[in-house]
Design a protein around this motif. Structure first.
Motif, PDB file in Angstrom:
ATOM      1  N   CYS A 172       0.833  -1.205   0.000  1.00 37.16           N
ATOM      2  CA  CYS A 172       0.000   0.000   0.000  1.00 37.16           C
ATOM      3  C   CYS A 172       0.871   1.260   0.000  1.00 37.16           C
ATOM      4  O   CYS A 172       1.699   1.442   0.900  1.00 37.16           O
ATOM      5  N   PRO A 173       0.702   2.137  -0.980  1.00 34.90           N
ATOM      6  CA  PRO A 173       1.516   3.362  -1.026  1.00 34.90           C
ATOM      7  C   PRO A 173       1.121   4.383   0.024  1.00 34.90           C
ATOM      8  O   PRO A 173       1.809   5.388   0.199  1.00 34.90           O
ATOM      9  N   TYR A 174       0.029   4.148   0.721  1.00 35.51           N
ATOM     10  CA  TYR A 174      -0.439   5.093   1.723  1.00 35.51           C
ATOM     11  C   TYR A 174      -0.189   4.613   3.157  1.00 35.51           C
ATOM     12  O   TYR A 174      -0.798   5.098   4.095  1.00 35.51           O
ATOM     13  N   ALA A 175       0.704   3.635   3.327  1.00 36.62           N
ATOM     14  CA  ALA A 175       1.049   3.109   4.650  1.00 36.62           C
ATOM     15  C   ALA A 175      -0.189   2.647   5.413  1.00 36.62           C
ATOM     16  O   ALA A 175      -0.296   2.814   6.625  1.00 36.62           O
ATOM     17  N   SER A 176      -1.136   2.070   4.687  1.00 34.10           N
ATOM     18  CA  SER A 176      -2.365   1.566   5.286  1.00 34.10           C
ATOM     19  C   SER A 176      -2.305   0.042   5.333  1.00 34.10           C
ATOM     20  O   SER A 176      -1.442  -0.580   4.728  1.00 34.10           O
ATOM     21  N   ALA A 177      -3.221  -0.539   6.074  1.00 35.06           N
ATOM     22  CA  ALA A 177      -3.388  -1.991   6.105  1.00 35.06           C
ATOM     23  C   ALA A 177      -4.787  -2.286   5.577  1.00 35.06           C
ATOM     24  O   ALA A 177      -5.738  -2.376   6.362  1.00 35.06           O
ATOM     25  N   PRO A 178      -4.946  -2.393   4.254  1.00 36.91           N
ATOM     26  CA  PRO A 178      -6.293  -2.519   3.672  1.00 36.91           C
ATOM     27  C   PRO A 178      -7.136  -3.629   4.282  1.00 36.91           C
ATOM     28  O   PRO A 178      -8.365  -3.480   4.382  1.00 36.91           O
ATOM     29  N   TYR A 179      -6.524  -4.738   4.675  1.00 34.12           N
ATOM     30  CA  TYR A 179      -7.324  -5.842   5.231  1.00 34.12           C
ATOM     31  C   TYR A 179      -7.897  -5.489   6.602  1.00 34.12           C
ATOM     32  O   TYR A 179      -8.793  -6.177   7.107  1.00 34.12           O
ATOM     33  N   LYS A 180      -7.415  -4.401   7.184  1.00 34.18           N
ATOM     34  CA  LYS A 180      -7.969  -3.898   8.438  1.00 34.18           C
ATOM     35  C   LYS A 180      -8.745  -2.599   8.236  1.00 34.18           C
ATOM     36  O   LYS A 180      -9.731  -2.334   8.921  1.00 34.18           O
TER      37      LYS A 180
END
Length: 249
Positions: free
Chosen positions: A170-178
């Motif tokens: 993720c380029p936005y330092a996110s954890a999409p699965y969360k």
């Protein structure tokens, strides 16, 4: 260069605001009724940065942890817009087309091979679906929502084994699965998760159980008078109407 002098200077102050990119004060948030996720960060409405407590907003490092000044400025603009109820800046139009963005996927062009830097840019502000591309279980789905310029990514709970690929890329330092709004197979699965998301109770009537900013409520997605925000309801309706194959039968 900088040379240490060992000199100490005392500055009298009534209040000291720490602004050095430290961790978010999760315990302070919880003590004041603000819902946080498993990593201690406040659950926020991404369009306004309002917390689960009405009229309380977070921005910058207080919202996301250590980040950049540019991100803090962006957050401040979103909060100001939400509070004032109007645009506070004149933004540049997002450049590029979806076709151009998709054509660049998987093409890593060196600087020496590009006539201009824009040829190397993947235009994430126009199309960002890294979490969709890298998920081996196809648990992140790009959803076209009528009336929204960009596709919205939802996370499908029952297809995820929490491998962490989407977080890594993720380029936005996110954890999409969360962090992505999550589709649950049934309400009971929502109880086993802290993700914001929804479970469809009746696809015909669009009745759902929704967790938004950590607060759980019953929702009728096509009812404009429902208290769940319109963008969330539009996303749910799009899933039910156009991506019904995702609904757990």
């Amino acid at each position: 260069g900088v040379t240490e002098t060992d000199e100490m200077v005392e500055v009298p102050a009534d209040t000291v605001i720490v602004a050095v990119g430290e961790k978010v004060p999760a315990e302070f948030y919880e003590a004041n009724g603000i819902n946080v996720n498993e990593r201690g960060k406040a659950k926020l409405d991404q369009e306004t940065l309002e917390t689960s407590v009405k009229d309380v907003y977070l921005a910058g490092d207080g919202a996301r942890g250590a980040a950049t000044i540019v991100e803090a400025i962006r957050d401040a603009q979103l909060v100001a817009k939400a509070i004032l109820g109007r645009e506070v800046v004149s933004d540049r139009a997002v450049t590029g087309t979806e076709t151009e963005c998709y054509e660049k996927k998987g093409v890593l062009k060196e600087e020496k091979d590009a006539a201009k830097e824009s040829e190397r840019c993947l235009s994430c502000s126009k199309v960002c679906e890294n979490c969709v591309d890298v998920c081996p279980n196809r648990a992140n789905i790009s959803v076209k929502v009528p009336g929204m310029e960009m596709a919205q990514v939802i996370h499908v709970d029952y297809m995820c084994n929490e491998c962490g690929n989407c977080r890594t890329f993720c380029p936005y330092a996110s954890a999409p699965y969360k962090d992505k709004f999550t589709l649950f197979a049934k309400p009971e699965d929502m109880d086993d998760s802290t993700n914001d998301g929804f479970a469809v109770l009746n696809a015909d009537t669009k009745e759902c159980r929704v967790r938004f900013l950590g607060n759980v409520t019953e929702c009728k997605a096509d009812d404009p008078e429902d208290k769940v925000p319109g963008g969330i309801r539009a996303l749910i309706c799009a899933v039910i109407d156009d991506y019904s194959y995702l609904l757990f039968k």
